[in-house]
Design an enzyme around this catalytic site. Structure first.
Site, PDB file in Angstrom:
ATOM      1  N   HIS A   1       0.842  -1.200   0.000  1.00  0.00           N
ATOM      2  CA  HIS A   1       0.000   0.000   0.000  1.00  0.00           C
ATOM      3  C   HIS A   1       0.873   1.245   0.000  1.00  0.00           C
ATOM      4  O   HIS A   1       2.094   1.165   0.173  1.00  0.00           O
ATOM      5  CB  HIS A   1      -0.935   0.011   1.220  1.00  0.00           C
ATOM      6  CG  HIS A   1      -0.250   0.177   2.542  1.00  0.00           C
ATOM      7  ND1 HIS A   1       0.343  -0.861   3.224  1.00  0.00           N
ATOM      8  CD2 HIS A   1      -0.049   1.274   3.330  1.00  0.00           C
ATOM      9  CE1 HIS A   1       0.857  -0.428   4.365  1.00  0.00           C
ATOM     10  NE2 HIS A   1       0.639   0.855   4.448  1.00  0.00           N
TER      11      HIS A   1
ATOM     12  N   GLU B   1      -3.647   4.310   2.274  1.00  0.00           N
ATOM     13  CA  GLU B   1      -3.816   4.606   3.698  1.00  0.00           C
ATOM     14  C   GLU B   1      -3.712   6.115   3.890  1.00  0.00           C
ATOM     15  O   GLU B   1      -2.873   6.771   3.263  1.00  0.00           O
ATOM     16  CB  GLU B   1      -2.704   3.903   4.505  1.00  0.00           C
ATOM     17  CG  GLU B   1      -2.795   4.129   6.006  1.00  0.00           C
ATOM     18  CD  GLU B   1      -1.669   3.428   6.778  1.00  0.00           C
ATOM     19  OE1 GLU B   1      -0.691   2.983   6.148  1.00  0.00           O
ATOM     20  OE2 GLU B   1      -1.775   3.351   8.020  1.00  0.00           O
TER      21      GLU B   1
END
Lengths: 124, 124
Positions: free
Chosen positions: A69, A120
């Site tokens: 991520h 995120e």
């Protein structure tokens, strides 16, 4: 970056010029993390911890590891969330920030809304 | 980040606070790129261009897109290459820097040596 025991981890830890944390077990998140601090960003190395780790499926799909991520720091995580939601992005979980690896509130956004990229958000 | 036409691309281009380049076709690299300039990093959106694009295989494996590579800026690309080679990393291609998307020398390192992560080095 999901990483078992690789060249990068091992060699980085040898470096005298780069700040590399000790492995930090995070049982509540099912991962062990190492942070490599660069001048303008951080690389987070992730290893599964315990049964049912949230990165186990990723490693099953990517046995050699891979980039898991990206994380953006934001000044106001709820405002950023609401702006992204109004643009159509889906927030994972119940939509409320949780405490992340740095002890700061984090949120995750649905990869399908970001070109297959898990995003995120972390409060700066 | 490999990206066709997604929320992120479209919405980012609307932003008045973030510098988003026009799509830049790079026929010699088989990609069209958009750069999103953040205060401390750049996000590069990639779209295949023409037949035999080097990212075609990635998109075949990841139809929804995904994070394709990370790029580190280095002060001396040949010195960085030699240090990584001496640590056991494999350099892709003939090992000599090529001109990348910013008109600067770049090299790519073998994902198998970096936890499945394709790593680009770019001369700062």
């Amino acid at each position: 970056m999901v990483c078992g025991s690789c060249l990068w981890w091992n060699r980085s830890a040898d470096s005298s010029t780069t700040e590399v944390s000790e492995p930090l077990p995070q049982p509540e998140h099912g991962v062990t993390v190492v942070f490599v601090a660069l001048p303008n960003t951080k690389i987070e190395l992730l290893e599964p911890l315990g049964d049912g780790s949230p990165i186990a499926a990723f490693l099953a799909r990517n046995p050699a590891g891979g980039i898991h991520h990206i994380c953006y720091e934001v000044e106001d995580i709820r405002s950023a969330r609401d702006r992204l939601k109004s643009a159509g992005a889906r927030v994972l979980g119940d939509g409320e920030p949780k405490v992340g690896a740095h002890g700061k509130p984090v949120l995750f956004l649905h990869p399908k809304d970001f070109c297959g990229t898990l995003v995120e958000l972390e409060l700066a």
